[in-house]
Write a protein that holds these residues in place. Structure first.
Motif, PDB file in Angstrom:
ATOM      1  N   LEU A  68      78.080 -74.386 -33.859  1.00  0.00           N
ATOM      2  CA  LEU A  68      78.855 -73.891 -32.728  1.00  0.00           C
ATOM      3  C   LEU A  68      80.071 -73.136 -33.255  1.00  0.00           C
ATOM      4  O   LEU A  68      80.910 -73.701 -33.960  1.00  0.00           O
ATOM      5  N   LEU A  69      80.140 -71.852 -32.920  1.00  0.00           N
ATOM      6  CA  LEU A  69      81.252 -71.004 -33.344  1.00  0.00           C
ATOM      7  C   LEU A  69      82.099 -70.625 -32.131  1.00  0.00           C
ATOM      8  O   LEU A  69      81.562 -70.331 -31.056  1.00  0.00           O
ATOM      9  N   ARG A  70      83.397 -70.626 -32.331  1.00  0.00           N
ATOM     10  CA  ARG A  70      84.311 -70.054 -31.341  1.00  0.00           C
ATOM     11  C   ARG A  70      85.043 -68.911 -32.025  1.00  0.00           C
ATOM     12  O   ARG A  70      85.803 -69.124 -32.981  1.00  0.00           O
ATOM     13  N   SER A  71      84.778 -67.699 -31.522  1.00  0.00           N
ATOM     14  CA  SER A  71      85.293 -66.497 -32.176  1.00  0.00           C
ATOM     15  C   SER A  71      85.688 -65.468 -31.123  1.00  0.00           C
ATOM     16  O   SER A  71      84.881 -65.143 -30.234  1.00  0.00           O
ATOM     17  N   GLU A  72      86.903 -64.985 -31.209  1.00  0.00           N
ATOM     18  CA  GLU A  72      87.422 -63.963 -30.297  1.00  0.00           C
ATOM     19  C   GLU A  72      87.220 -64.348 -28.826  1.00  0.00           C
ATOM     20  O   GLU A  72      86.857 -63.535 -27.983  1.00  0.00           O
ATOM     21  N   GLY A  73      87.442 -65.632 -28.538  1.00  0.00           N
ATOM     22  CA  GLY A  73      87.361 -66.116 -27.169  1.00  0.00           C
ATOM     23  C   GLY A  73      85.959 -66.391 -26.665  1.00  0.00           C
ATOM     24  O   GLY A  73      85.787 -66.782 -25.504  1.00  0.00           O
ATOM     25  N   ARG A  74      84.966 -66.230 -27.531  1.00  0.00           N
ATOM     26  CA  ARG A  74      83.584 -66.462 -27.112  1.00  0.00           C
ATOM     27  C   ARG A  74      83.000 -67.702 -27.779  1.00  0.00           C
ATOM     28  O   ARG A  74      83.387 -68.081 -28.881  1.00  0.00           O
ATOM     29  N   THR A  75      82.066 -68.318 -27.073  1.00  0.00           N
ATOM     30  CA  THR A  75      81.359 -69.499 -27.553  1.00  0.00           C
ATOM     31  C   THR A  75      79.969 -69.074 -27.990  1.00  0.00           C
ATOM     32  O   THR A  75      79.198 -68.508 -27.201  1.00  0.00           O
ATOM     33  N   VAL A 116      81.503 -78.150 -24.706  1.00  0.00           N
ATOM     34  CA  VAL A 116      80.732 -76.982 -24.264  1.00  0.00           C
ATOM     35  C   VAL A 116      79.674 -77.406 -23.248  1.00  0.00           C
ATOM     36  O   VAL A 116      78.836 -78.266 -23.519  1.00  0.00           O
ATOM     37  N   ARG A 117      79.714 -76.779 -22.079  1.00  0.00           N
ATOM     38  CA  ARG A 117      78.651 -76.903 -21.085  1.00  0.00           C
ATOM     39  C   ARG A 117      77.689 -75.734 -21.274  1.00  0.00           C
ATOM     40  O   ARG A 117      78.076 -74.680 -21.802  1.00  0.00           O
ATOM     41  N   PRO A 118      76.430 -75.870 -20.874  1.00  0.00           N
ATOM     42  CA  PRO A 118      75.488 -74.759 -21.042  1.00  0.00           C
ATOM     43  C   PRO A 118      75.991 -73.439 -20.486  1.00  0.00           C
ATOM     44  O   PRO A 118      75.806 -72.377 -21.095  1.00  0.00           O
ATOM     45  N   GLU A 119      76.667 -73.489 -19.344  1.00  0.00           N
ATOM     46  CA  GLU A 119      77.140 -72.242 -18.724  1.00  0.00           C
ATOM     47  C   GLU A 119      78.317 -71.618 -19.473  1.00  0.00           C
ATOM     48  O   GLU A 119      78.692 -70.463 -19.212  1.00  0.00           O
ATOM     49  N   ASP A 120      78.909 -72.352 -20.430  1.00  0.00           N
ATOM     50  CA  ASP A 120      80.034 -71.832 -21.198  1.00  0.00           C
ATOM     51  C   ASP A 120      79.603 -70.934 -22.360  1.00  0.00           C
ATOM     52  O   ASP A 120      80.431 -70.220 -22.931  1.00  0.00           O
ATOM     53  N   VAL A 121      78.342 -71.007 -22.731  1.00  0.00           N
ATOM     54  CA  VAL A 121      77.871 -70.303 -23.934  1.00  0.00           C
ATOM     55  C   VAL A 121      77.736 -68.816 -23.644  1.00  0.00           C
ATOM     56  O   VAL A 121      77.096 -68.405 -22.677  1.00  0.00           O
ATOM     57  N   ASP A 122      78.334 -68.011 -24.521  1.00  0.00           N
ATOM     58  CA  ASP A 122      78.290 -66.557 -24.374  1.00  0.00           C
ATOM     59  C   ASP A 122      77.166 -65.910 -25.171  1.00  0.00           C
ATOM     60  O   ASP A 122      76.564 -64.929 -24.724  1.00  0.00           O
ATOM     61  N   ILE A 123      76.898 -66.440 -26.361  1.00  0.00           N
ATOM     62  CA  ILE A 123      75.891 -65.856 -27.247  1.00  0.00           C
ATOM     63  C   ILE A 123      75.086 -66.975 -27.885  1.00  0.00           C
ATOM     64  O   ILE A 123      75.649 -67.981 -28.342  1.00  0.00           O
ATOM     65  N   VAL A 124      73.776 -66.800 -27.923  1.00  0.00           N
ATOM     66  CA  VAL A 124      72.877 -67.660 -28.690  1.00  0.00           C
ATOM     67  C   VAL A 124      72.245 -66.805 -29.772  1.00  0.00           C
ATOM     68  O   VAL A 124      71.683 -65.734 -29.489  1.00  0.00           O
ATOM     69  N   ILE A 125      72.336 -67.266 -31.009  1.00  0.00           N
ATOM     70  CA  ILE A 125      71.714 -66.576 -32.137  1.00  0.00           C
ATOM     71  C   ILE A 125      70.518 -67.396 -32.596  1.00  0.00           C
ATOM     72  O   ILE A 125      70.661 -68.566 -32.939  1.00  0.00           O
ATOM     73  N   TRP A 153      59.895 -73.334 -17.467  1.00  0.00           N
ATOM     74  CA  TRP A 153      60.877 -73.255 -18.539  1.00  0.00           C
ATOM     75  C   TRP A 153      61.871 -72.149 -18.199  1.00  0.00           C
ATOM     76  O   TRP A 153      61.477 -71.005 -17.965  1.00  0.00           O
ATOM     77  N   VAL A 154      63.150 -72.503 -18.174  1.00  0.00           N
ATOM     78  CA  VAL A 154      64.186 -71.548 -17.806  1.00  0.00           C
ATOM     79  C   VAL A 154      65.281 -71.580 -18.871  1.00  0.00           C
ATOM     80  O   VAL A 154      65.425 -72.561 -19.612  1.00  0.00           O
ATOM     81  N   PRO A 155      66.080 -70.498 -18.988  1.00  0.00           N
ATOM     82  CA  PRO A 155      67.138 -70.472 -20.007  1.00  0.00           C
ATOM     83  C   PRO A 155      68.127 -71.630 -19.851  1.00  0.00           C
ATOM     84  O   PRO A 155      68.650 -71.870 -18.760  1.00  0.00           O
ATOM     85  N   THR A 156      68.360 -72.339 -20.932  1.00  0.00           N
ATOM     86  CA  THR A 156      69.315 -73.441 -20.928  1.00  0.00           C
ATOM     87  C   THR A 156      70.738 -72.929 -20.769  1.00  0.00           C
ATOM     88  O   THR A 156      71.580 -73.583 -20.137  1.00  0.00           O
ATOM     89  N   PHE A 157      71.004 -71.749 -21.329  1.00  0.00           N
ATOM     90  CA  PHE A 157      72.349 -71.180 -21.340  1.00  0.00           C
ATOM     91  C   PHE A 157      72.327 -69.932 -20.462  1.00  0.00           C
ATOM     92  O   PHE A 157      72.078 -68.820 -20.931  1.00  0.00           O
ATOM     93  N   PRO A 158      72.554 -70.105 -19.158  1.00  0.00           N
ATOM     94  CA  PRO A 158      72.233 -69.056 -18.190  1.00  0.00           C
ATOM     95  C   PRO A 158      73.096 -67.809 -18.298  1.00  0.00           C
ATOM     96  O   PRO A 158      72.691 -66.740 -17.821  1.00  0.00           O
ATOM     97  N   ASN A 159      74.271 -67.924 -18.921  1.00  0.00           N
ATOM     98  CA  ASN A 159      75.170 -66.774 -19.016  1.00  0.00           C
ATOM     99  C   ASN A 159      75.171 -66.132 -20.401  1.00  0.00           C
ATOM    100  O   ASN A 159      75.924 -65.183 -20.637  1.00  0.00           O
ATOM    101  N   ALA A 160      74.340 -66.645 -21.283  1.00  0.00           N
ATOM    102  CA  ALA A 160      74.359 -66.177 -22.674  1.00  0.00           C
ATOM    103  C   ALA A 160      73.437 -64.983 -22.893  1.00  0.00           C
ATOM    104  O   ALA A 160      72.401 -64.843 -22.236  1.00  0.00           O
ATOM    105  N   THR A 161      73.837 -64.164 -23.852  1.00  0.00           N
ATOM    106  CA  THR A 161      72.931 -63.180 -24.444  1.00  0.00           C
ATOM    107  C   THR A 161      72.276 -63.831 -25.654  1.00  0.00           C
ATOM    108  O   THR A 161      72.971 -64.360 -26.532  1.00  0.00           O
ATOM    109  N   TYR A 162      70.959 -63.819 -25.689  1.00  0.00           N
ATOM    110  CA  TYR A 162      70.207 -64.417 -26.801  1.00  0.00           C
ATOM    111  C   TYR A 162      69.874 -63.309 -27.799  1.00  0.00           C
ATOM    112  O   TYR A 162      69.119 -62.378 -27.479  1.00  0.00           O
ATOM    113  N   LEU A 163      70.419 -63.394 -28.989  1.00  0.00           N
ATOM    114  CA  LEU A 163      70.173 -62.414 -30.035  1.00  0.00           C
ATOM    115  C   LEU A 163      68.978 -62.864 -30.870  1.00  0.00           C
ATOM    116  O   LEU A 163      69.030 -63.906 -31.531  1.00  0.00           O
ATOM    117  N   MET A 164      67.913 -62.077 -30.815  1.00  0.00           N
ATOM    118  CA  MET A 164      66.678 -62.392 -31.542  1.00  0.00           C
ATOM    119  C   MET A 164      66.283 -61.211 -32.415  1.00  0.00           C
ATOM    120  O   MET A 164      66.355 -60.051 -31.966  1.00  0.00           O
TER     121      MET A 164
END
Length: 304
Positions: free
Chosen positions: A64-71, A106-115, A135-146
Protein backbone atom coordinates in the motif's frame (compact mmCIF):
# COMPACT_ATOMS: atom_id res chain seq x y z
CA UNK A 1 0.86 -0.30 11.29
CA UNK A 2 3.70 -2.01 9.46
CA UNK A 3 4.77 1.15 7.60
CA UNK A 4 8.01 2.74 6.43
CA UNK A 5 8.62 6.09 4.76
CA UNK A 6 10.57 6.53 1.53
CA UNK A 7 11.01 10.21 0.75
CA UNK A 8 7.51 11.66 0.50
CA UNK A 9 5.91 8.22 0.01
CA UNK A 10 4.68 5.91 2.75
CA UNK A 11 4.72 2.15 2.24
CA UNK A 12 2.54 -0.23 4.25
CA UNK A 13 2.56 -4.02 4.12
CA UNK A 14 -0.93 -5.56 4.02
CA UNK A 15 -1.09 -9.30 4.63
CA UNK A 16 -3.38 -11.81 2.99
CA UNK A 17 -1.57 -15.10 3.69
CA UNK A 18 1.72 -16.40 5.02
CA UNK A 19 2.72 -20.04 5.11
CA UNK A 20 3.58 -23.12 3.06
CA UNK A 21 2.91 -23.30 -0.66
CA UNK A 22 3.22 -27.10 -0.99
CA UNK A 23 6.46 -27.00 -2.98
CA UNK A 24 10.00 -27.98 -2.08
CA UNK A 25 12.91 -25.90 -3.37
CA UNK A 26 13.57 -28.56 -6.00
CA UNK A 27 10.05 -28.14 -7.38
CA UNK A 28 9.70 -24.39 -6.96
CA UNK A 29 13.21 -23.49 -8.18
CA UNK A 30 14.29 -26.45 -10.33
CA UNK A 31 17.49 -24.84 -11.62
CA UNK A 32 18.70 -23.46 -8.29
CA UNK A 33 21.87 -25.03 -6.85
CA UNK A 34 20.87 -27.57 -4.21
CA UNK A 35 23.90 -26.53 -2.17
CA UNK A 36 22.58 -22.97 -1.85
CA UNK A 37 19.61 -24.06 0.23
CA UNK A 38 21.88 -25.79 2.73
CA UNK A 39 24.62 -23.14 2.71
CA UNK A 40 22.10 -20.39 3.45
CA UNK A 41 19.86 -22.38 5.79
CA UNK A 42 20.32 -19.88 8.64
CA UNK A 43 19.05 -17.10 6.38
CA UNK A 44 16.10 -19.08 5.02
CA UNK A 45 14.64 -20.83 8.09
CA UNK A 46 11.94 -20.23 9.24
CA UNK A 47 10.69 -17.26 7.22
CA UNK A 48 11.35 -18.66 3.76
CA UNK A 49 11.69 -22.40 4.32
CA UNK A 50 10.23 -24.87 6.81
CA UNK A 51 13.14 -26.78 8.29
CA UNK A 52 11.15 -29.93 9.00
CA UNK A 53 9.09 -30.37 5.83
CA UNK A 54 11.47 -28.53 3.45
CA UNK A 55 8.42 -26.77 2.02
CA UNK A 56 8.88 -23.20 0.84
CA UNK A 57 7.05 -20.53 2.83
CA UNK A 58 5.56 -17.61 0.95
CA UNK A 59 3.70 -14.41 1.71
CA UNK A 60 0.72 -13.19 -0.24
CA UNK A 61 0.55 -9.48 0.43
CA UNK A 62 -0.30 -6.11 -1.05
CA UNK A 63 1.98 -3.11 -0.89
CA UNK A 64 0.00 0.00 0.00
CA UNK A 65 1.53 3.28 -1.18
CA UNK A 66 0.42 6.79 -0.35
CA UNK A 67 1.92 9.20 -2.85
CA UNK A 68 0.94 12.73 -3.86
CA UNK A 69 -2.38 12.40 -2.04
CA UNK A 70 -3.34 9.16 -3.75
CA UNK A 71 -3.83 5.67 -2.36
CA UNK A 72 -2.16 2.99 -4.48
CA UNK A 73 -2.16 -0.80 -4.16
CA UNK A 74 0.58 -2.94 -5.69
CA UNK A 75 -0.81 -6.41 -6.49
CA UNK A 76 -4.01 -7.77 -4.98
CA UNK A 77 -3.23 -11.34 -3.96
CA UNK A 78 -5.47 -14.37 -4.34
CA UNK A 79 -8.91 -13.11 -3.32
CA UNK A 80 -11.78 -14.90 -1.62
CA UNK A 81 -14.20 -17.55 -2.87
CA UNK A 82 -12.50 -18.09 -6.22
CA UNK A 83 -12.59 -21.45 -7.94
CA UNK A 84 -9.02 -22.58 -8.71
CA UNK A 85 -9.28 -26.24 -9.77
CA UNK A 86 -5.64 -26.52 -10.81
CA UNK A 87 -4.18 -24.48 -7.94
CA UNK A 88 -5.78 -25.98 -4.82
CA UNK A 89 -3.61 -23.95 -2.41
CA UNK A 90 -5.43 -20.83 -3.63
CA UNK A 91 -8.91 -22.25 -4.24
CA UNK A 92 -11.90 -20.85 -2.34
CA UNK A 93 -9.78 -18.79 0.05
CA UNK A 94 -11.55 -17.00 2.89
CA UNK A 95 -9.17 -14.48 4.45
CA UNK A 96 -9.54 -11.20 6.28
CA UNK A 97 -7.59 -9.22 3.70
CA UNK A 98 -10.11 -6.37 3.50
CA UNK A 99 -10.12 -6.16 7.30
CA UNK A 100 -6.32 -5.88 7.21
CA UNK A 101 -6.62 -3.14 4.61
CA UNK A 102 -9.14 -1.35 6.82
CA UNK A 103 -6.71 -1.53 9.73
CA UNK A 104 -4.28 0.33 7.48
CA UNK A 105 -6.94 3.04 7.17
CA UNK A 106 -8.15 2.18 3.68
CA UNK A 107 -11.68 1.36 2.53
CA UNK A 108 -12.15 -0.11 -0.96
CA UNK A 109 -13.68 3.15 -2.20
CA UNK A 110 -10.58 5.07 -1.03
CA UNK A 111 -8.23 3.36 -3.50
CA UNK A 112 -7.20 5.51 -6.46
CA UNK A 113 -4.89 3.15 -8.34
CA UNK A 114 -4.42 -0.62 -8.42
CA UNK A 115 -1.22 -1.92 -9.98
CA UNK A 116 -1.07 -5.52 -11.19
CA UNK A 117 2.63 -6.16 -11.83
CA UNK A 118 1.49 -9.14 -13.90
CA UNK A 119 -1.69 -11.18 -14.21
CA UNK A 120 -0.92 -14.40 -12.34
CA UNK A 121 -3.43 -16.01 -10.02
CA UNK A 122 -1.88 -14.55 -6.85
CA UNK A 123 -1.56 -10.95 -8.06
CA UNK A 124 -5.06 -10.09 -9.24
CA UNK A 125 -7.46 -11.90 -6.91
CA UNK A 126 -8.79 -8.96 -4.94
CA UNK A 127 -9.34 -6.99 -8.14
CA UNK A 128 -12.89 -8.27 -7.80
CA UNK A 129 -15.30 -9.67 -5.21
CA UNK A 130 -18.44 -11.76 -5.53
CA UNK A 131 -21.57 -9.60 -5.40
CA UNK A 132 -24.47 -12.03 -5.54
CA UNK A 133 -23.56 -14.14 -8.56
CA UNK A 134 -21.34 -11.57 -10.30
CA UNK A 135 -17.70 -10.61 -9.96
CA UNK A 136 -17.42 -6.84 -9.65
CA UNK A 137 -14.48 -4.45 -9.01
CA UNK A 138 -13.49 -4.44 -5.35
CA UNK A 139 -12.10 -0.91 -5.66
CA UNK A 140 -14.88 0.91 -7.50
CA UNK A 141 -13.11 4.26 -7.88
CA UNK A 142 -9.69 2.94 -8.85
CA UNK A 143 -7.91 2.84 -12.16
CA UNK A 144 -6.42 -0.64 -12.57
CA UNK A 145 -3.04 -0.49 -14.31
CA UNK A 146 -2.38 -3.73 -16.20
CA UNK A 147 0.42 -4.55 -18.64
CA UNK A 148 -1.14 -4.94 -22.08
CA UNK A 149 1.22 -7.79 -23.00
CA UNK A 150 -0.06 -9.82 -20.06
CA UNK A 151 -3.67 -8.87 -20.73
CA UNK A 152 -3.30 -10.22 -24.27
CA UNK A 153 -1.33 -13.29 -23.19
CA UNK A 154 -3.86 -14.42 -20.58
CA UNK A 155 -6.98 -13.56 -22.54
CA UNK A 156 -8.44 -17.01 -23.39
CA UNK A 157 -9.70 -15.65 -26.70
CA UNK A 158 -6.10 -15.43 -27.90
CA UNK A 159 -5.37 -19.13 -27.31
CA UNK A 160 -1.86 -18.72 -25.86
CA UNK A 161 -0.14 -21.63 -24.11
CA UNK A 162 1.63 -21.27 -20.76
CA UNK A 163 4.12 -23.17 -18.63
CA UNK A 164 1.36 -23.13 -16.01
CA UNK A 165 -0.83 -25.34 -18.15
CA UNK A 166 -4.26 -24.77 -16.62
CA UNK A 167 -2.83 -23.25 -13.44
CA UNK A 168 -4.24 -19.80 -14.21
CA UNK A 169 -7.67 -21.13 -15.18
CA UNK A 170 -10.63 -18.83 -14.37
CA UNK A 171 -8.33 -15.98 -13.37
CA UNK A 172 -8.88 -13.80 -16.43
CA UNK A 173 -12.61 -14.43 -16.35
CA UNK A 174 -13.21 -13.61 -12.67
CA UNK A 175 -10.42 -11.18 -11.79
CA UNK A 176 -9.44 -9.32 -14.97
CA UNK A 177 -12.32 -9.24 -17.46
CA UNK A 178 -14.91 -7.84 -15.00
CA UNK A 179 -12.67 -4.87 -14.24
CA UNK A 180 -12.03 -4.26 -17.93
CA UNK A 181 -15.71 -4.54 -18.77
CA UNK A 182 -16.46 -2.00 -16.05
CA UNK A 183 -14.16 0.47 -17.80
CA UNK A 184 -11.70 0.63 -14.91
CA UNK A 185 -8.51 -0.59 -16.66
CA UNK A 186 -5.62 1.23 -18.24
CA UNK A 187 -3.58 -1.16 -20.39
CA UNK A 188 -0.06 0.22 -20.68
CA UNK A 189 2.96 -0.75 -22.77
CA UNK A 190 6.73 -0.29 -22.27
CA UNK A 191 6.45 2.22 -19.39
CA UNK A 192 3.93 4.35 -17.53
CA UNK A 193 4.59 7.37 -15.31
CA UNK A 194 2.15 7.42 -12.38
CA UNK A 195 3.42 10.53 -10.61
CA UNK A 196 6.71 12.26 -9.93
CA UNK A 197 7.86 9.42 -7.66
CA UNK A 198 6.40 6.29 -9.25
CA UNK A 199 7.02 4.74 -12.66
CA UNK A 200 6.11 1.36 -14.14
CA UNK A 201 8.62 -0.34 -16.44
CA UNK A 202 8.29 -3.47 -18.51
CA UNK A 203 10.38 -6.35 -17.08
CA UNK A 204 9.44 -9.44 -19.12
CA UNK A 205 10.47 -13.03 -18.65
CA UNK A 206 8.44 -14.31 -15.74
CA UNK A 207 5.44 -13.50 -17.93
CA UNK A 208 5.43 -11.57 -21.21
CA UNK A 209 4.07 -8.48 -19.49
CA UNK A 210 5.80 -8.68 -16.12
CA UNK A 211 6.67 -5.25 -14.80
CA UNK A 212 8.46 -3.46 -12.00
CA UNK A 213 7.51 -0.29 -10.17
CA UNK A 214 10.32 2.13 -9.38
CA UNK A 215 10.06 4.67 -6.57
CA UNK A 216 12.26 7.76 -6.54
CA UNK A 217 11.53 10.31 -3.83
CA UNK A 218 14.10 12.60 -2.24
CA UNK A 219 17.19 10.51 -1.62
CA UNK A 220 15.23 7.25 -1.32
CA UNK A 221 14.84 4.61 -4.00
CA UNK A 222 12.90 1.36 -4.18
CA UNK A 223 11.92 -1.13 -6.82
CA UNK A 224 8.88 -3.39 -6.52
CA UNK A 225 9.91 -6.46 -8.49
CA UNK A 226 6.78 -8.63 -8.43
CA UNK A 227 7.77 -12.23 -9.12
CA UNK A 228 11.30 -11.63 -10.34
CA UNK A 229 12.09 -12.92 -6.85
CA UNK A 230 10.15 -15.43 -4.76
CA UNK A 231 13.01 -16.26 -2.37
CA UNK A 232 16.25 -14.70 -1.09
CA UNK A 233 18.03 -17.54 -2.87
CA UNK A 234 17.27 -15.78 -6.16
CA UNK A 235 19.25 -12.76 -4.96
CA UNK A 236 22.20 -14.93 -3.98
CA UNK A 237 21.82 -17.15 -7.09
CA UNK A 238 20.29 -14.76 -9.65
CA UNK A 239 20.17 -17.31 -12.46
CA UNK A 240 17.68 -19.41 -10.48
CA UNK A 241 14.20 -19.11 -11.95
CA UNK A 242 10.96 -20.26 -10.44
CA UNK A 243 9.09 -23.04 -12.22
CA UNK A 244 6.52 -20.41 -13.28
CA UNK A 245 8.74 -18.37 -15.61
CA UNK A 246 7.43 -18.31 -19.19
CA UNK A 247 10.77 -17.35 -20.78
CA UNK A 248 13.60 -18.64 -18.57
CA UNK A 249 16.46 -16.93 -20.42
CA UNK A 250 14.70 -13.58 -20.43
CA UNK A 251 13.71 -13.96 -16.78
CA UNK A 252 17.36 -14.45 -15.80
CA UNK A 253 18.50 -11.46 -17.82
CA UNK A 254 15.74 -9.25 -16.41
CA UNK A 255 16.47 -10.33 -12.82
CA UNK A 256 20.15 -9.44 -13.19
CA UNK A 257 19.30 -6.12 -14.84
CA UNK A 258 16.90 -5.06 -12.10
CA UNK A 259 19.15 -6.19 -9.26
CA UNK A 260 22.04 -4.27 -10.86
CA UNK A 261 19.83 -1.17 -11.06
CA UNK A 262 18.95 -1.57 -7.39
CA UNK A 263 22.61 -1.82 -6.40
CA UNK A 264 23.64 1.17 -8.53
CA UNK A 265 20.80 3.29 -7.15
CA UNK A 266 20.94 2.07 -3.53
CA UNK A 267 17.31 1.02 -3.95
CA UNK A 268 15.30 -1.17 -1.61
CA UNK A 269 14.24 -4.36 -3.42
CA UNK A 270 10.60 -5.15 -2.67
CA UNK A 271 9.42 -8.55 -4.00
CA UNK A 272 5.81 -9.64 -3.95
CA UNK A 273 6.09 -12.76 -1.82
CA UNK A 274 8.87 -12.52 0.73
CA UNK A 275 7.97 -13.21 4.32
CA UNK A 276 10.50 -12.19 6.93
CA UNK A 277 11.27 -8.48 6.74
CA UNK A 278 9.74 -8.36 3.27
CA UNK A 279 12.32 -6.27 1.41
CA UNK A 280 16.10 -6.06 1.17
CA UNK A 281 19.04 -3.85 0.28
CA UNK A 282 21.42 -5.67 -2.04
CA UNK A 283 25.05 -5.37 -3.04
CA UNK A 284 27.19 -7.06 -5.66
CA UNK A 285 29.09 -10.18 -4.63
CA UNK A 286 31.38 -11.15 -7.48
CA UNK A 287 29.16 -12.10 -10.43
CA UNK A 288 26.20 -12.50 -8.07
CA UNK A 289 24.51 -10.47 -5.37
CA UNK A 290 24.27 -10.48 -1.58
CA UNK A 291 21.87 -9.08 1.00
CA UNK A 292 23.29 -6.05 2.79
CA UNK A 293 20.34 -5.54 5.10
CA UNK A 294 16.60 -5.86 5.52
CA UNK A 295 13.73 -3.40 5.67
CA UNK A 296 12.26 -2.67 9.09
CA UNK A 297 8.98 -4.54 8.57
CA UNK A 298 8.29 -7.04 11.34
CA UNK A 299 8.45 -10.66 10.17
CA UNK A 300 5.09 -12.40 10.00
CA UNK A 301 6.44 -15.07 12.34
CA UNK A 302 6.76 -12.32 14.96
CA UNK A 303 3.37 -10.81 14.16
CA UNK A 304 1.50 -14.09 14.60
Amino acid sequence: MDTITLGDVTLTRVREYFGPVDMTPETFFPDSPAKAWEDHRALLVPDFLDDGTRIVNSAIQTWLLRSEGRTILVDTGVGNHKERPYAPVWSRMDTGFLDNLARAGVRPEDVDIVINTHLHIDHVGWNTYLDGRSWVPTFPNATYLMPKDDFDFWNPENGRTSVLGRGNQNVFEDSVAPVHQAGRTLLWEDSHQIDAALRLESAPGHTPGSSVLTLTSGTDRAVFVGDLLHSPVQILEPDSNSCFCEDPAQARATRRKILSWAVDNHALVVPAHLGGHGAAHVVRHGAKFAIKGWASFAPYTEQG
